[in-house]
Design an enzyme around this catalytic site. Structure first.
Site, PDB file in Angstrom:
ATOM      1  CG  HIS A  54      -1.760   1.352   1.581  1.00  7.04           C
ATOM      2  ND1 HIS A  54      -2.156   1.931   0.612  1.00  7.04           N
ATOM      3  CD2 HIS A  54      -1.604   1.909   2.599  1.00  7.04           C
ATOM      4  CE1 HIS A  54      -2.787   3.322   1.178  1.00  7.04           C
ATOM      5  NE2 HIS A  54      -2.146   3.175   2.509  1.00  7.04           N
ATOM      6  CG  HIS A  80       0.448   7.430   4.141  1.00 12.54           C
ATOM      7  ND1 HIS A  80       1.070   6.615   3.270  1.00 12.54           N
ATOM      8  CD2 HIS A  80      -0.826   6.595   4.529  1.00 12.54           C
ATOM      9  CE1 HIS A  80      -0.026   5.629   2.872  1.00 12.54           C
ATOM     10  NE2 HIS A  80      -0.809   5.676   3.591  1.00 12.54           N
ATOM     11  CG  ASP A  81      -1.198   4.207   6.812  1.00 11.71           C
ATOM     12  OD1 ASP A  81      -2.161   5.144   7.283  1.00 11.71           O
ATOM     13  OD2 ASP A  81      -1.498   3.540   5.843  1.00 11.71           O
ATOM     14  CD  GLU A  84      -4.268   6.001  10.718  1.00 17.49           C
ATOM     15  OE1 GLU A  84      -5.257   5.364  10.384  1.00 17.49           O
ATOM     16  OE2 GLU A  84      -4.115   7.129  10.371  1.00 17.49           O
ATOM     17  CG  ASP A  85      -2.520   1.954  10.665  1.00 18.58           C
ATOM     18  OD1 ASP A  85      -3.075   1.932  11.552  1.00 18.58           O
ATOM     19  OD2 ASP A  85      -2.438   2.020   9.545  1.00 18.58           O
ATOM     20  CG  ASP A 144      -3.811   7.074   2.468  1.00 21.12           C
ATOM     21  OD1 ASP A 144      -3.542   5.663   2.400  1.00 21.12           O
ATOM     22  OD2 ASP A 144      -4.331   7.395   3.365  1.00 21.12           O
TER      23      ASP A 144
END
Length: 202
Positions: A54, A80-81, A84-85, A144
């Site tokens: 991704h 970018h994640d 967050e993840d 994204d």
């Protein structure tokens, strides 16, 4: 509608990057790929694909599609994640890649729902906030979401409809100021227009 699924591995991404970008930029972005790969580890997407795919798709969208060359924007797309993840912090991103990259990642990071907060409402508030985001953060988010929705048909019917509605409400308006993304999302919306209709319950 163009699909961006050619960069499945770091080696493929590096080869593609070298077709478009100077060596210093490629080296920096690939450093971010290694960083993201270490943090995301064995995580997989809802489709079962490795999470890294991704991130590389979002990178491919920006480079091979939108023609973005800014190293910080490309680095932020790869990362970018990661806040967050994973357990990675914004401070760790800033220490390794700089305050600007960390700021871009922060704009597209959906915060965790607090006590008594609805997770969907928190996500929608975060998406709504992007209307006031800086241009470069919007580019990261648009890339994204291209990665997420270009293979929307692989999800369950209910998820297809909800994700379509969310994208049309929050993301498509962001794309209007970016010619390449505006065209891509227009084509995507047309190709998935059936998802706007209520499901047939017969």
């Amino acid at each position: 509608m163009r699909i961006f699924t050619n960069w499945h591995t770091p080696a493929q991404a590096e080869s593609g990057l070298r077709e478009h970008l100077p060596e210093a930029t490629v080296d920096r972005v690939m450093d971010a790929v290694g960083f993201a790969r270490a943090w995301h580890g064995a995580q997989v997407r809802p489709t079962g694909a490795p999470y890294l795919e991704h991130l590389l798709e979002a990178l491919e969208v920006l480079v091979a599609g939108a023609g973005v060359t800014d190293p910080d924007v490309l680095t932020a797309a790869v990362l970018h994640d990661v806040v967050e993840d994973t357990d990675c912090t914004t401070a760790q991103v800033a220490e390794r890649f700089g305050v600007r990259v960390a700021g871009l990642v922060g704009w597209v990071t959906i915060p965790p729902a607090g006590p008594g907060e609805d997770k969907l409402a928190v996500k929608q508030a975060s998406l709504r906030r992007l209307a006031s985001a800086p241009h470069d953060a919007v580019l990261v988010k648009l890339a994204d979401r291209v990665s997420n929705v270009q293979t929307l048909r692989k999800l369950t019917p209910d998820k297809q409809r909800s994700y379509y509605a969310q994208t049309v409400e929050f993301i498509v308006p962001l794309a209007e100021a970016e010619p390449w993304f505006a065209t891509w999302y227009q084509d995507w919306s047309s190709a998935h227009a059936d998802l706007a209709a209520p499901p047939d319950r017969r």
